[in-house]
Design an enzyme around this catalytic site. Structure first.
Site, PDB file in Angstrom:
ATOM      1  N   GLY A 163       1.365  -3.484   5.109  1.00 18.72           N
ATOM      2  CA  GLY A 163       2.003  -4.687   5.627  1.00 18.72           C
ATOM      3  C   GLY A 163       0.992  -5.743   6.007  1.00 18.72           C
ATOM      4  O   GLY A 163      -0.183  -5.686   5.621  1.00 18.72           O
ATOM      5  N   LYS A 192       9.479 -15.276 -21.373  1.00 15.58           N
ATOM      6  CA  LYS A 192       9.930 -13.931 -21.008  1.00 15.58           C
ATOM      7  C   LYS A 192      10.634 -13.268 -22.180  1.00 15.58           C
ATOM      8  O   LYS A 192      10.424 -12.087 -22.466  1.00 15.58           O
ATOM      9  CB  LYS A 192      10.879 -13.977 -19.796  1.00 15.58           C
ATOM     10  CG  LYS A 192      10.191 -14.265 -18.486  1.00 15.58           C
ATOM     11  CD  LYS A 192       9.453 -13.075 -17.920  1.00 15.58           C
ATOM     12  CE  LYS A 192       7.979 -13.104 -18.015  1.00 15.58           C
ATOM     13  NZ  LYS A 192       7.163 -14.225 -17.929  1.00 15.58           N
ATOM     14  N   LYS A 244      -2.255  -6.951 -19.136  1.00 18.23           N
ATOM     15  CA  LYS A 244      -1.936  -7.536 -17.837  1.00 18.23           C
ATOM     16  C   LYS A 244      -2.917  -8.629 -17.455  1.00 18.23           C
ATOM     17  O   LYS A 244      -2.537  -9.644 -16.893  1.00 18.23           O
ATOM     18  CB  LYS A 244      -1.946  -6.434 -16.764  1.00 18.23           C
ATOM     19  CG  LYS A 244      -1.464  -6.906 -15.395  1.00 18.23           C
ATOM     20  CD  LYS A 244       0.009  -7.266 -15.438  1.00 18.23           C
ATOM     21  CE  LYS A 244       0.511  -7.749 -14.104  1.00 18.23           C
ATOM     22  NZ  LYS A 244       1.840  -8.379 -14.218  1.00 18.23           N
ATOM     23  N   TRP A 297      -3.592  -1.730  -1.296  1.00 14.54           N
ATOM     24  CA  TRP A 297      -3.484  -3.024  -1.989  1.00 14.54           C
ATOM     25  C   TRP A 297      -3.917  -4.063  -0.974  1.00 14.54           C
ATOM     26  O   TRP A 297      -3.195  -4.382  -0.043  1.00 14.54           O
ATOM     27  CB  TRP A 297      -2.054  -3.250  -2.462  1.00 14.54           C
ATOM     28  CG  TRP A 297      -1.859  -4.550  -3.170  1.00 14.54           C
ATOM     29  CD1 TRP A 297      -1.343  -5.698  -2.660  1.00 14.54           C
ATOM     30  CD2 TRP A 297      -2.184  -4.839  -4.528  1.00 14.54           C
ATOM     31  NE1 TRP A 297      -1.326  -6.691  -3.608  1.00 14.54           N
ATOM     32  CE2 TRP A 297      -1.832  -6.189  -4.768  1.00 14.54           C
ATOM     33  CE3 TRP A 297      -2.749  -4.103  -5.574  1.00 14.54           C
ATOM     34  CZ2 TRP A 297      -2.018  -6.794  -6.003  1.00 14.54           C
ATOM     35  CZ3 TRP A 297      -2.927  -4.713  -6.798  1.00 14.54           C
ATOM     36  CH2 TRP A 297      -2.570  -6.040  -7.010  1.00 14.54           C
ATOM     37  N   CYS A 301       0.830  -1.204   0.000  1.00 13.53           N
ATOM     38  CA  CYS A 301       0.000   0.000   0.000  1.00 13.53           C
ATOM     39  C   CYS A 301       0.865   1.255   0.000  1.00 13.53           C
ATOM     40  O   CYS A 301       2.068   1.207   0.240  1.00 13.53           O
ATOM     41  CB  CYS A 301      -0.910   0.014   1.226  1.00 13.53           C
ATOM     42  SG  CYS A 301      -1.832  -1.518   1.470  1.00 13.53           S
TER      43      CYS A 301
END
Length: 615
Positions: free
Chosen positions: A102, A492, A610, A75, A2
């Site tokens: 956290g 990738k 995404k 988040w 966050c």
């Protein structure tokens, strides 16, 4: 991951908080909120679900006016992303408010204790526990007649009772000129102004206002007033620290000095993996509370359903579950899963892997599994995403936002979480010895530090990548645990450099693909120590006989591999089962520096998105 911002000074706080949140929005976009001590001495809180623009719209007509405040862009890790769970959170009297980045590992135990003592909770977050703990310690400090200010001491005492990771910013109605912050494992900085001071998760939030900053270290609590900043340990020992001068521009600061988010996220993998493990290891054992309520004894087979990088992670998961838990596992590409007649019934565990939680084909696979009565578990990086609604167990990667389009830290955290699931299944079935379980757990704890070692070789990997950036095609080969790494390494390179690349089981080369090899097509061999290494070296000899150049990923101290490969990327020694987590790191860096040399848009490759939310 966050975003936090705080301010105390002579200017109105709200515009400063909102500007800081806009510069931190890349850290989280599930919800946002601010709390400001208004001119009447009351705390005003405004928070909204969704992206920061909703909060900005809500404050257009009227916003809190005051000189002290905190802001947060979320988040989610505990509790759905909605207005109730958005930060800031307060205590029972809304006298103390705080924001938090956290994970509080023991929040459930603390919450039960606080509820038993009469505290009132409004949200489902772990963060709210902190507000009530600080409330209790604040009241004790006042009752004991401690010398004010009470808030810094209350924060120090409260944080001694928590386990996990945190960066917090808090203030109290009774102490209207003080802002308090603290940090353990999550980033926090102090911005130093003239007659004003700031707290923030990252430098971008404060760069418009000051270029002088101090980094808060783990286990430190900072108290900010207009006049200055005091730093103390949790034990109360005062710390003196010289400020830093920030020379970055704003865009670079958002990427913390990295040229692309992709590279930043590659370097975030040690912390991301530590976050994935946090709260899921209980001493020498694995503890997965997400499915503790399920009867897993009925499971006789497993299906893993995923797309892209998540599918390759699933291939590793298959090998681990079969090796440790002794269950048969099938891995299915989600777009094909429901068009077959998959063997799925009430004895099946279907594991759905999707970093976004919104992949349309994986969601369709979930619905099919549900219809057939299977147990369902989802691995995702997004709390509250569609895949989490209705599954029997939802496992969150806890990797933090991944801004680059292609998967880096979500891939490695998927590998780690699948490893934990395999271990937990093995423990539950009683087919894994205690000594072996302890050994794997010990090695899991070492992964972040071992990735740091690999990242130190970045410059050497970059030099090799630049020499090979003009090639038209690559082969990646591996065996057993390294075969999925070959697939992911090739992906990738394709995704961000637009060079054709294929991943193969090394033994399959002679069944057709070897016809393609010549001196212009390099072969990247994933060859760490393991049961199949000698056979892989034999496959390398077949490659060399066709004049192809060989690059290798190998275990440290393997000097013999240099006899077969022009370049070697070394990884630290670990259990063979965990080598996929380490072996992919040099391949991520190799792909990155090839793409940069070719001038490609690394963070937003052409034709890619995404999250694939259509079939």
């Amino acid at each position: 991951m966050c975003g936090i911002v705080g301010y105390v000074g002579p200017r109105f706080a709200t515009p400063i908080l909102l500007d800081g949140l806009q510069r931190l929005e890349y850290r989280g976009y599930d919800s946002a909120g601010i709390a400001v001590m208004n001119l009447a001495g009351e705390i005003e809180i405004e928070k909204t679900e969704g992206k920061l623009t909703k909060l900005l719209d809500a404050l257009k007509e009227q916003s809190p006016a005051g000189f002290l405040g905190v802001g947060h862009t979320r988040w989610a890790t505990h509790g759905l992303p909605n207005e109730t769970n958005a930060h800031p959170h307060g205590d029972c009297q809304q006298r103390i408010v705080l924001v938090h980045n956290g994970i509080i590992e023991n929040y459930s135990t603390l919450r039960d204790e606080l509820l038993a003592r009469g505290h009132l909770f409004l949200s489902q977050t772990d963060t709210e526990v902190l507000a009530h703990l600080i409330e209790e310690e604040y009241d004790k400090s006042v009752q004991k007649g401690d010398e004010p200010p009470h808030l810094p001491q209350a924060v120090r005492r409260a944080l001694k009772r928590v386990r996990g990771a945190y960066a917090i910013a808090a203030f109290c109605r009774e102490e209207p000129d003080m802002l308090v912050g603290a940090r353990l494992f999550s980033p926090l900085i102090v911005g130093l102004g003239q007659g004003e001071n700031y707290l923030a998760s990252d430098i971008p939030a404060i760069m418009r206002h000051t270029r002088r900053a101090m980094v808060v270290d783990d286990g430190e609590v900072v108290a900010l007033t207009r006049e200055g900043v005091t730093i103390r340990t949790l034990e109360g020992e005062e710390i003196f620290r010289e400020p830093l001068h920030i020379t970055w521009d704003v865009q670079s600061a958002e990427k913390e000095g990295y040229s692309h988010f992709y590279l930043k996220e590659v370097h975030e993998q040690p912390q991301a993996i530590a976050n994935t493990l946090r709260g899921r290891l209980d001493g020498p054992r694995v503890s997965l509370s997400e499915w503790a309520h399920l009867d897993l004894s009925r499971v006789s087979r497993v299906n893993i359903v995923a797309c892209g990088s998540s599918y390759y992670a699933g291939l590793v998961g298959k090998l681990l579950i079969e090796k440790w838990a002794g269950l048969p596992v099938e891995v299915a590409v989600a777009s094909e899963f429901r068009y077959r007649a998959p063997v799925v019934d009430q004895r099946t565990l279907v594991i759905l892997v999707t970093q976004s939680g919104e992949t349309a084909d994986t969601l369709a696979g979930f619905r099919l599994a549900q219809e057939k009565g299977a147990l369902t578990a989802a691995l995702t990086n997004v709390v509250g995403s569609s895949i989490t609604r209705g599954v029997d167990a939802a496992f969150h990667l806890q990797a933090g936002p991944e801004i680059g389009v292609v998967a880096t830290k979500t891939y490695t955290t998927e590998l780690v979480l699948l490893c934990l699931i395999a271990l937990d299944l093995a423990r539950g079935r009683g087919v894994m010895g205690e000594a072996e379980l302890v050994r794997v757990v010990e090695e899991l704890r070492e992964l972040p530090a071992k990735i740091e070692v690999i990242l130190k070789d970045e410059e050497a990997i970059a030099r090799v990548a630049k020499r090979y950036a003009d090639r038209r095609s690559f082969f990646f080969i591996g065996r057993n645990m390294s075969y999925p790494t070959a697939l992911e390494g090739a992906l990738k390179l394709k995704e961000i450099s637009y060079i054709h690349a294929e991943g193969y089981p090394a033994g399959e080369l002679k069944h057709g693909p070897i016809a393609m090899l010549d001196s212009d097509i390099p072969v990247l061999a994933i060859a760490p120590e393991g049961d199949t290494r000698e056979k892989l070296v034999s496959n390398i000899q077949e490659v060399l006989a066709r004049r192809a150049r060989v690059l290798a990923v190998a275990t440290e101290a393997d000097e013999e591999i240099r006899c077969h490969a022009e370049e070697v990327f070394y990884i630290p020694t670990t259990l063979e089962a965990l080598t996929p987590v380490l072996a992919i790191i040099p391949l991520q860096l190799f792909a990155y520096y090839v793409a940069v040399e070719r001038g490609c848009d690394v963070d937003q490759p052409r034709n890619l998105a995404k999250s694939v939310t259509v079939e």
